[in-house]
Design an enzyme around this catalytic site. Sequence first.
Site: not given
Ligand code: F6P
Length: 554
Positions: A373, A196, A342, A256-257, A202
Amino acid sequence: MVWDALRANHGRNVDRRILELFDDGGRADDFSVRACDMLLDYSKTGIDREARGLLLLLAEAAGLDERRQAMFSGAAINETEARAALHSALRDPDSRAEVEGTPVAPATGATLRRMEAFAESVRAGHIGPPAGQRYTDVINIGIGGSDLGPAMAVQALTPYGGGLDCHFVSNVDGAHVNDVTSRLDPATTLAIVVSKTFTTAETMANAGSVRDWLAAGVGYENAATQFVAVSSDRARTASFGVTEAMVFGFEDWVGGRFSVWGPVGLSVMLAVGADRFREFLAGGAAMDAHFRTAAGPDNMPLMLALVGIWHNQICGYATRAVLPYEQRLARLPAYLQQLEMESNGKCARIDGAELTEHSCPVVWGEPGTNGQHAFFQLIHQGSRVVPCEFMVARDGHERQFAHHHRMLLANCLAQSAALLRGRSLEEAKARLAGAYEGEELERWARHRVFPGNRPSITLIYPKLTPRVLGQIIALYEHRVFVEGTILGINPFDQWGVELGKELASRLEPILAGKGSVEGEDGSTQALVRHLLGSREIDGTETGPHASRVGDGET
Ligand code: F6P
């Protein structure tokens, strides 16, 4: 006050066994709710009629009706980020929502049609890699909401696959990108960078590494054409080098979620096709319509939320287990961890006041029967009560394995029945009577006692189709919304993730030998010194793309 009345109800009945509540007959029916061909049974909880009435009052007193209306209409209910929370508009072509006076449906509809045209062209081979072959594989590069939703949905909808094979790279651990790319052919792989913000460290690192891998295989120029970007920030997608035609945007009013319903779901569409994706959206929209119109106890998301409030805030159970008896929902617990924790794992109310109730419980789980299990021992006999949320399909997809499905159903029902009923010392002794006697009998029987009276709910759906998956996700989204509303918190922001990110960006150069660890806490200093002293960590280990994609990231 309603909270006090609920606590009084709980206190009065703390020694009552849930089984007793069934004595007056009709409880299973009365304490169940039906919506969209799904059945939610919450009769195996300690909620009685009085408690249910009070829980409904709690929702009313929190202004649920007004807040729900505000959410669906496009008001800026995400106050701390000054945004609407309109993910529901992504699944409703007829949404009448407006953001700041502008109807959203025309733009969301246009984006959906662009996604469909793209996905179907790729699936048909009309859009392919420059070398002239067809795309066979997709790598979805994203994390959190940009990974969990599509990864969960692609797995859930495996029977509807047949399109491209989708792979997911989320973790910044180089092992993840390595293990995914090492089994793919760069000449036939499409990369989708989903973020987003397009700043997530990452994702940017993984996108750079996938670009390097593609470039090494097909050349830099070709690699650039094998990228799609999904983001709210077009300037950043452009500076990453993705052409306008390959960018699918969405608005900042989609959290995002909550984003799998829009372009973030592109990999799902590539896997199952546009028609199936529309069915998935229709399932979500059907649950929205139900949530908006069903009255009190007939409203499934509302009742699911009230059961959550009862168990967490009133009974004080700190966790809840989500137990899909559906192997293809293996990633649902992880998806719900983000969706719920979150959203509602917060200590401040919307107005900034301190939260006086507990926030969201710890959500965890695994598919049944595997969990049986592993950790069910604790659920049955441990000292802490873990409310369980079972879910299972009436029918499986595999007709040739119908007997497996019968076993699955039997296990699902058996676990909730066992949790409810338990086994007394007398019953345990009776079972061992032939083998032991006296003190020995007592001793061995004690290990076989099940306290029982452990609450659970069961969601039964017809079959895990795209539509049903949409219904289930929207059901849980609205549960989160109702729980957040009752607690008075904003479920749509996530400030709690920021501090760790800041510290990571401060520590990364230190680990590359380019800064001082002085100023960090004593433990962190010692850990950094241990790492730097015991192995080689310096800039040379960093991938060749790092300087390019790292610029300007936070
Ligand atoms: O760090 C949490 C967060 O902001 C989430 O809310 C989101 O889904 C995720 O990182 C990834 O964010 P983006 O889609 O901006 O890379």
